[in-house]
Design an enzyme around this catalytic site. Structure first.
Site, PDB file in Angstrom:
ATOM      1  CE  LYS A   1     142.353  16.776  57.045  1.00 30.59           C
ATOM      2  NZ  LYS A   1     143.204  17.961  57.179  1.00 30.59           N
TER       3      LYS A   1
HETATM    4  O1  G3P Z   1     144.211  20.416  59.036  1.00 32.60           O
HETATM    5  C1  G3P Z   1     143.166  20.527  59.946  1.00 32.60           C
HETATM    6  C2  G3P Z   1     143.457  21.331  61.194  1.00 32.60           C
HETATM    7  O2  G3P Z   1     144.692  20.986  61.718  1.00 32.60           O
HETATM    8  C3  G3P Z   1     143.198  22.802  61.078  1.00 32.60           C
HETATM    9  O3  G3P Z   1     143.721  23.543  62.143  1.00 32.60           O
HETATM   10  O4  G3P Z   1     144.385  25.697  63.135  1.00 32.60           O
HETATM   11  O5  G3P Z   1     142.817  25.684  61.167  1.00 32.60           O
HETATM   12  O6  G3P Z   1     142.051  24.918  63.403  1.00 32.60           O
HETATM   13  P1  G3P Z   1     143.209  25.045  62.470  1.00 32.60           P
END
Ligand code: G3P
Length: 214
Positions: free
Chosen positions: A83
């Site tokens: 990633k």
């Molecule tokens: O893994 C990346 C993403 O899904 C993060 O989500 O909820 O931290 O904006 P969030």
């Protein structure tokens, strides 16, 4: 449509995997930090449970550092996906890694043009963050539609991985738009399954069953 879990918590991942509908896992440095465990411990735990793609994020922000980290991360298993953040050196690393046959998930995508560049660099996945766009009064799902359209126009192989999913409506709209993958927090996976009419209907069936002469 593939369903990934967005988590580094092995208990959540195990529970989701046991349902038999989990296709992969995405992690990020914040999710790993929440576990309180070392990165190596977290990675080994996850790879013991999941055969599908597991995204592990680099923390370097320069090309050489990203390449070094990626070289180490791929040693953990064949299903590891690197990633990489959507910055200039990240695009360069995406191109170099994908040329070597390493799968890259380009993360922190917030615009359709970022997604186009990531696809041109050979990303296996693009991760647009819908919830974080909604948080600042932008329409996160509109970005998904734009990326799906652009990738369709040019037949890019890059899979649209809807990230920062916060609720079942994000998942519903992603599915209607034909996104390839959604990575969903454990709590939202539960919400996808739950329906009050299912619960009350089941309760009624079980109560009526008690009345059947035995
Ligand atoms: O893994 C990346 C993403 O899904 C993060 O989500 O909820 O931290 O904006 P969030």
């Amino acid at each position: 449509m593939k369903l990934f879990i967005d988590s580094a918590d092995i208990n959540e991942i195990r529970e989701a995997a046991e349902m038999g509908v989990l296709d992969g896992v995405t992690t990020n440095p914040s999710l790993v930090a929440k576990t309180g465990k070392t990165f190596e411990t977290v990675v080994k735990e996850i790879l013991e449970v999941v055969d599908g793609p597991v995204s592990l994020e680099v923390v370097s922000t320069d090309f050489e550092g990203m390449m070094r980290e990626a070289d180490d991360l791929v040693k953990y298993g064949e299903n590891v996906v690197i990633k990489i953040p959507l910055i200039r050196d990240g695009i360069k690393a995406t191109k170099a890694l994908s040329d070597k046959g390493v799968k890259v998930n380009v993360t922190l995508c917030f615009s359709p043009m970022q997604a186009l560049i990531a696809a041109k660099a050979g990303a296996a996945y693009i991760s647009p963050f819908v919830g974080r766009l909604d948080d600042i009064s932008h329409d996160g799902m509109e970005l998904i539609q734009q990326i799906v359209d652009i990738y369709g126009n040019y037949m890019f192989d890059t899979e649209v991985l809807v990230a920062s999913v916060r609720n079942p409506i994000h998942m519903l709209e992603a599915a209607l738009m034909g996104a390839d993958v959604a990575t969903v927090p454990f709590k939202v996976i539960g919400q996808l399954i739950k329906h009050p009419l299912t619960d009350s209907g089941l309760q009624q069936f079980l109560a009526d069953w008690e009345k059947v002469p035995k």
